[in-house]
Design a protein around this motif. Structure first.
Motif, mmCIF file in Angstrom:
data_model
loop_
_atom_site.group_PDB
_atom_site.id
_atom_site.type_symbol
_atom_site.label_atom_id
_atom_site.label_comp_id
_atom_site.label_asym_id
_atom_site.label_seq_id
_atom_site.Cartn_x
_atom_site.Cartn_y
_atom_site.Cartn_z
ATOM 1 N N HIS A 181 0.896 -14.503 -1.434
ATOM 2 C CA HIS A 181 1.955 -14.566 -2.441
ATOM 3 C C HIS A 181 3.230 -13.952 -1.878
ATOM 4 C CE1 HIS A 181 -1.544 -14.323 -5.534
ATOM 5 N NE2 HIS A 181 -1.403 -15.556 -5.047
ATOM 6 N N VAL A 182 4.335 -14.631 -2.118
ATOM 7 C CA VAL A 182 5.630 -14.135 -1.664
ATOM 8 C C VAL A 182 6.597 -14.176 -2.834
ATOM 9 C CG1 VAL A 182 7.553 -14.444 -0.054
ATOM 10 C CG2 VAL A 182 5.206 -14.983 0.689
ATOM 11 N N TYR A 183 7.277 -13.050 -3.091
ATOM 12 C CA TYR A 183 8.250 -12.961 -4.176
ATOM 13 C C TYR A 183 9.591 -12.532 -3.601
ATOM 14 C CZ TYR A 183 3.895 -12.753 -6.828
ATOM 15 O OH TYR A 183 2.649 -13.016 -7.329
ATOM 16 N N ASP A 184 10.571 -13.447 -3.614
ATOM 17 C CA ASP A 184 11.898 -13.138 -3.090
ATOM 18 C C ASP A 184 11.839 -12.590 -1.661
ATOM 19 O OD1 ASP A 184 13.160 -13.982 -5.384
ATOM 20 O OD2 ASP A 184 13.106 -12.002 -6.312
ATOM 21 N N GLY A 185 10.973 -13.176 -0.862
ATOM 22 C CA GLY A 185 10.853 -12.736 0.520
ATOM 23 C C GLY A 185 9.970 -11.527 0.723
ATOM 24 N N ILE A 186 9.367 -11.008 -0.360
ATOM 25 C CA ILE A 186 8.485 -9.835 -0.265
ATOM 26 C C ILE A 186 7.051 -10.310 -0.351
ATOM 27 C CG2 ILE A 186 7.859 -7.640 -1.303
ATOM 28 C CD1 ILE A 186 10.675 -7.528 -2.491
ATOM 29 N N GLN A 187 6.258 -9.991 0.654
ATOM 30 C CA GLN A 187 4.854 -10.385 0.679
ATOM 31 C C GLN A 187 3.989 -9.384 -0.074
ATOM 32 O OE1 GLN A 187 4.059 -10.820 4.928
ATOM 33 N NE2 GLN A 187 4.089 -13.047 4.693
ATOM 34 N N GLU A 188 2.968 -9.911 -0.737
ATOM 35 C CA GLU A 188 2.017 -9.056 -1.450
ATOM 36 C C GLU A 188 0.815 -8.799 -0.548
ATOM 37 O OE1 GLU A 188 -0.805 -8.991 -5.445
ATOM 38 O OE2 GLU A 188 0.559 -10.672 -5.095
ATOM 39 N N TYR A 189 0.623 -7.543 -0.186
ATOM 40 C CA TYR A 189 -0.483 -7.186 0.704
ATOM 41 C C TYR A 189 -1.773 -7.005 -0.093
ATOM 42 C CZ TYR A 189 2.626 -6.616 4.671
ATOM 43 O OH TYR A 189 3.507 -6.857 5.686
ATOM 44 N N ASP A 190 -2.877 -7.199 0.597
ATOM 45 C CA ASP A 190 -4.200 -7.097 -0.009
ATOM 46 C C ASP A 190 -4.988 -6.011 0.725
ATOM 47 O OD1 ASP A 190 -6.356 -7.627 -1.622
ATOM 48 O OD2 ASP A 190 -7.158 -9.138 -0.262
ATOM 49 N N ASN A 191 -4.583 -4.765 0.512
ATOM 50 C CA ASN A 191 -5.257 -3.639 1.152
ATOM 51 C C ASN A 191 -6.158 -2.941 0.141
ATOM 52 O OD1 ASN A 191 -3.987 -3.913 3.690
ATOM 53 N ND2 ASN A 191 -2.141 -2.937 2.867
ATOM 54 N N PRO A 192 -7.283 -2.439 0.582
ATOM 55 C CA PRO A 192 -8.177 -1.734 -0.345
ATOM 56 C C PRO A 192 -7.573 -0.406 -0.780
ATOM 57 C CG PRO A 192 -8.944 -1.473 1.908
ATOM 58 C CD PRO A 192 -7.805 -2.445 1.964
ATOM 59 N N LEU A 193 -8.093 0.116 -1.901
ATOM 60 C CA LEU A 193 -7.662 1.433 -2.353
ATOM 61 C C LEU A 193 -8.096 2.488 -1.345
ATOM 62 C CD1 LEU A 193 -8.662 1.377 -6.138
ATOM 63 C CD2 LEU A 193 -6.342 1.408 -5.233
ATOM 64 N N PRO A 194 -7.355 3.577 -1.204
ATOM 65 C CA PRO A 194 -7.837 4.695 -0.380
ATOM 66 C C PRO A 194 -9.169 5.190 -0.941
ATOM 67 C CG PRO A 194 -5.522 4.996 -0.944
ATOM 68 C CD PRO A 194 -6.009 3.829 -1.749
ATOM 69 N N LYS A 195 -10.050 5.618 -0.055
ATOM 70 C CA LYS A 195 -11.389 6.013 -0.500
ATOM 71 C C LYS A 195 -11.347 7.118 -1.550
ATOM 72 C CE LYS A 195 -14.080 4.567 3.512
ATOM 73 N NZ LYS A 195 -14.999 5.008 4.587
ATOM 74 N N TRP A 196 -10.498 8.135 -1.322
ATOM 75 C CA TRP A 196 -10.455 9.237 -2.287
ATOM 76 C C TRP A 196 -10.031 8.764 -3.661
ATOM 77 C CZ3 TRP A 196 -6.037 10.492 -4.909
ATOM 78 C CH2 TRP A 196 -4.827 10.006 -4.387
ATOM 79 N N TRP A 197 -9.137 7.778 -3.684
ATOM 80 C CA TRP A 197 -8.671 7.236 -4.955
ATOM 81 C C TRP A 197 -9.796 6.449 -5.634
ATOM 82 C CZ3 TRP A 197 -3.170 4.628 -5.259
ATOM 83 C CH2 TRP A 197 -2.775 4.573 -6.593
#
Length: 305
Positions: free
Chosen positions: A45-61
Motif C-alpha cells: 500500500h502506498v499513500y501519497d508516496g508513503i509506503q506502509e510497512y509490515d513489521n511485527p510488533l516488538p516482542k516486549w510490546w
C-alpha cells in the motif's frame, strides 16, 4: 439478573476476548515480504508516496498485550463481570458476593473505627465545652472549610443571601440545639412576593415603614400607611414589632443586619419579588460526630465578638 441476560453477557464478553486475542496473534508475523528488499517488508500500500510497512510488533510490546489478556481472565474470575458470577474474592471479609458498594461500606466502617480515637473523644463533650477546646476547633474549622465556606465564607462572615455566622443575629436561633437542628435537617426559607397583593404603591409605603423601624432615613408621609399594610400582611412572620421569629426564620427588621440588600431599592425588590433561601441538610453528608464538632465551631464564631 435473568439467565438469558447472564448468558448474553458471558458469551459477548468471551467472544470479544477471543476475537481480540486472535487479532493480536494473527498480526504477530509478517504477512507480506518484498523479495527485492527483504529487510524492508511492505504491505504494497502506498499513500501519497508513503509506503506502509509490515513489521511485527516488538516482542516486549507483544508480551505486554498478552499480559492484559491474562489480567482480564484473572479479573473476571476474582470480580463479578460474567453475568451472575459473583466472583471469587479470596481476601479477608469476603462473603461470596463482592460488590464495589460493599467494599466501600467495609472501608468506611474501618475508617470509622480508625477515627474514633480522634473524633469519638469529642462526641461526649458538650458544644460549649468543645468551643473552648483548641484542638477540637482546629478539626472543626477544617470541616467548616470543606463543607460550609463555599456559601458562608472562610471566616463565616457570609455573603448576599448567606447568613453571617459571626454575629449574634440568627434566623433560626443561635443556641447549640438550634444550630445543630439547622445543620442536621437544613432550612427552607420563603419570603412571598407581594407585588400582586399590595401593588407598587403599597410596596413603597411598607418600605418606608421598614426603614423607620431601624431608625433610618425615611419618608414620614408614607410610614402610617405602610404600618397598616405591615400589620395586615407581615406581622404573622415578622411579628407586630418587626423583630422576626425563629419559628419561620423571619429576620429582625429593626436592626442594621440584612441577609439581602438592605437599601431602600433592595427592600422594595424583596417585597416585590420575594426571596427564597435554602440551607441543605447535612445528615446524609456528615457523620454525627462531625456535625457535633461543626455545631461547636459555628457556636464559637458568634462568641468571638
Amino acid at each position: 439478573m435473568s439467565t438469558f441476560w447472564s448468558l448474553w453477557i458471558i458469551i459477548l464478553t468471551s467472544v470479544n476476548l477471543i476475537l481480540l486475542l486472535w487479532v493480536l496473534l494473527a498480526n504477530r508475523k509478517v504477512a507480506v515480504r518484498d523479495d527485492a528488499d527483504p529487510e524492508n517488508r511492505t504491505t504494497g500500500h502506498v499513500y501519497d508516496g508513503i509506503q506502509e510497512y509490515d513489521n511485527p510488533l516488538p516482542k516486549w510490546w507483544f508480551y505486554m498485550f498478552l499480559l492484559t489478556f491474562v489480567f482480564s481472565v484473572l479479573y473476571l474470575i476474582v470480580y463479578p463481570g460474567m453475568g451472575n458470577w459473583k466472583g471469587f474474592f479470596p481476601f479477608e471479609g469476603y462473603d461470596g458476593s463482592w460488590t464495589s458498594a460493599k467494599q466501600l461500606e467495609r472501608e468506611q466502617s474501618l475508617a470509622l473505627d480508625q477515627y474514633k480515637s480522634s473524633y469519638g473523644v469529642y462526641s461526649a463533650m458538650s458544644v460549649k465545652e468543645l468551643a473552648d477546646e483548641p484542638r477540637a476547633m482546629k478539626m472543626a474549622q477544617r470541616i467548616f472549610g470543606n463543607n460550609c465556606a463555599v456559601c458562608h465564607g472562610a471566616d463565616g462572615g457570609g455573603a448576599l443571601g448567606f447568613p453571617n455566622l459571626t454575629d449574634k443575629d440568627w434566623l433560626y436561633g443561635g443556641s447549640p440545639e438550634q444550630i445543630k437542628e439547622t445543620l442536621v435537617k437544613g432550612r427552607q426559607a420563603a419570603m412571598p412576593a407581594w407585588q400582586g397583593v399590595i401593588g407598587e404603591k403599597g410596596i413603597a409605603e411598607v418600605t418606608e415603614y421598614i426603614l423607620s423601624l431601624s431608625g433610618r432615613e425615611h419618608d414620614a408621609t408614607k410610614v402610617e400607611a405602610g404600618k397598616t399594610i405591615f400589620a395586615q400582611s407581615c406581622t404573622a412572620c415578622h411579628g407586630a414589632d418587626g423583630k422576626g421569629t425563629y419559628a419561620v426564620g423571619a429576620p429582625n427588621l429593626t436592626d442594621d443586619i440584612w441577609l439581602y440588600d438592605g437599601s431602600p431599592a433592595g427592600i422594595r425588590q424583596s417585597l416585590r419579588l420575594g426571596r427564597e433561601g435554602q440551607m441543605p441538610a447535612q445528615e446524609q453528608l456528615l457523620r454525627d460526630d462531625k456535625i457535633h464538632l461543626l455545631t461547636a465551631y459555628i457556636y464559637s464564631l458568634s462568641l468571638e465578638d
